[in-house]
Design a protein around this motif. Structure first.
Motif, PDB file in Angstrom:
ATOM      1  N   GLY A 186       1.008  -1.090  -0.200  1.00  0.00           N
ATOM      2  CA  GLY A 186       0.008   0.360   0.079  1.00  0.00           C
ATOM      3  C   GLY A 186       0.914   1.297  -0.837  1.00  0.00           C
ATOM      4  N   SER A 187       1.801   1.272   0.910  1.00  0.00           N
ATOM      5  CA  SER A 187       2.933   2.533   0.838  1.00  0.00           C
ATOM      6  C   SER A 187       3.607   2.793  -0.706  1.00  0.00           C
ATOM      7  CB  SER A 187       3.406   2.459   2.098  1.00  0.00           C
ATOM      8  OG  SER A 187       4.415   3.319   1.937  1.00  0.00           O
ATOM      9  N   TRP A 206       0.712   0.436   9.397  1.00  0.00           N
ATOM     10  CA  TRP A 206      -1.265  -0.348   8.553  1.00  0.00           C
ATOM     11  C   TRP A 206      -2.193   0.308   9.533  1.00  0.00           C
ATOM     12  CZ3 TRP A 206      -2.483  -2.898   4.150  1.00  0.00           C
ATOM     13  CH2 TRP A 206      -3.982  -3.131   3.584  1.00  0.00           C
ATOM     14  N   ASP A 229      -3.230   3.653   9.027  1.00  0.00           N
ATOM     15  CA  ASP A 229      -3.876   4.166   8.275  1.00  0.00           C
ATOM     16  C   ASP A 229      -4.615   3.504   7.017  1.00  0.00           C
ATOM     17  OD1 ASP A 229      -4.730   6.106   6.478  1.00  0.00           O
ATOM     18  OD2 ASP A 229      -2.535   6.459   5.537  1.00  0.00           O
ATOM     19  N   GLN A 230      -4.876   2.621   8.015  1.00  0.00           N
ATOM     20  CA  GLN A 230      -5.679   1.572   7.306  1.00  0.00           C
ATOM     21  C   GLN A 230      -6.401   1.175   5.805  1.00  0.00           C
ATOM     22  OE1 GLN A 230      -6.741  -2.389   9.465  1.00  0.00           O
ATOM     23  NE2 GLN A 230      -8.663  -2.058   8.434  1.00  0.00           N
ATOM     24  N   ASP A 231      -7.193   2.129   5.392  1.00  0.00           N
ATOM     25  CA  ASP A 231      -8.313   2.876   4.751  1.00  0.00           C
ATOM     26  C   ASP A 231      -7.750   3.013   3.770  1.00  0.00           C
ATOM     27  OD1 ASP A 231     -10.358   1.051   6.001  1.00  0.00           O
ATOM     28  OD2 ASP A 231     -11.438   3.492   6.764  1.00  0.00           O
ATOM     29  N   ASN A 232      -6.704   2.894   3.883  1.00  0.00           N
ATOM     30  CA  ASN A 232      -6.038   4.781   2.568  1.00  0.00           C
ATOM     31  C   ASN A 232      -5.133   2.975   2.288  1.00  0.00           C
ATOM     32  OD1 ASN A 232      -5.073   6.171   0.498  1.00  0.00           O
ATOM     33  ND2 ASN A 232      -3.216   7.092   2.565  1.00  0.00           N
ATOM     34  N   LEU A 233      -4.509   2.470   2.880  1.00  0.00           N
ATOM     35  CA  LEU A 233      -3.214   2.483   2.519  1.00  0.00           C
ATOM     36  C   LEU A 233      -4.142   0.489   2.028  1.00  0.00           C
ATOM     37  CD1 LEU A 233      -0.804   2.730   5.707  1.00  0.00           C
ATOM     38  CD2 LEU A 233      -0.041   2.752   3.097  1.00  0.00           C
ATOM     39  N   LYS A 234      -5.098   0.033   2.371  1.00  0.00           N
ATOM     40  CA  LYS A 234      -5.673  -1.113   1.491  1.00  0.00           C
ATOM     41  C   LYS A 234      -5.583  -0.899   0.328  1.00  0.00           C
ATOM     42  CE  LYS A 234      -9.594  -4.188   2.499  1.00  0.00           C
ATOM     43  NZ  LYS A 234      -9.414  -4.152   1.179  1.00  0.00           N
ATOM     44  N   GLY A 235      -6.898   0.202   0.459  1.00  0.00           N
ATOM     45  CA  GLY A 235      -7.547   1.501  -1.169  1.00  0.00           C
ATOM     46  C   GLY A 235      -5.785   0.572  -2.124  1.00  0.00           C
ATOM     47  N   LYS A 236      -4.765   1.544  -1.388  1.00  0.00           N
ATOM     48  CA  LYS A 236      -3.267   1.658  -2.458  1.00  0.00           C
ATOM     49  C   LYS A 236      -2.750   0.107  -2.594  1.00  0.00           C
ATOM     50  CE  LYS A 236      -2.204   6.739  -1.193  1.00  0.00           C
ATOM     51  NZ  LYS A 236      -1.271   7.143  -0.397  1.00  0.00           N
TER      52      LYS A 236
END
Length: 153
Positions: free
Chosen positions: A97-98, A132, A135-142
């Motif tokens: 994700g990152s 993680w 910022d789980q939601d953002n990282l998961k989407g990425k």
């Protein structure tokens, strides 16, 4: 004529399965075709922890071999393999994700999110699960987007 058409269909199907297996083997985080460093993928869900699988209790699924701690876990996997396979081919979810990179994991550092298994790097005072969680939601989407770019079906 029908037999020839059926034979051709079987050959084409077999070829595409072999190509899919080879693709998974080349893109997944494996050691000698073994996923999750020999840990039981079902154990994360049923036992809530990382459990080392036994070499004699295994399944090869689309080119990837998984070890299981029990016959019950093996059977659960066989009923629904996609439920238990780790996300992003078993690479670190945070890194996917990152930065979109394939980074090794510590199989004992994991999280179940929406019924899916996510694995993380955890070594040298760097536990990526902590990052993680911030910022789980953002990282998961990425991570979902980045993995689709790496592993195009």
């Amino acid at each position: 004529m029908k037999k020839l058409a059926l034979l051709l269909l079987i050959l084409i199907s077999g070829s595409s399965f072999a190509q899919n297996d080879a693709k998974r083997i080349s893109q997944y985080n494996l050691e000698n075709k073994i996923g999750i460093q020999g840990y039981d993928p079902v154990g994360y869900f049923n036992q809530g922890k990382a459990v080392k699988g036994k070499k004699e209790v295994l399944v090869s699924y689309q080119g990837v071999t998984y070890n299981f701690s029990s016959a019950e876990n093996k059977n659960a996997f066989l009923k629904n393999p996609s439920k238990y396979e780790p996300q992003y081919g078993g690479w670190c979810a945070y890194a996917m994700g990152s930065t979109g990179e394939k980074v090794e994991i510590n199989p004992e550092t994991f999280k179940i999110v929406d019924g899916r298994l996510y694995l993380f790097y955890n070594a040298y005072f760097n536990n990526t699960l902590k990052s993680w969680n911030k910022d789980q939601d953002n990282l998961k989407g990425k991570a979902d987007t980045n993995w689709k770019k790496i592993y195009k079906n």
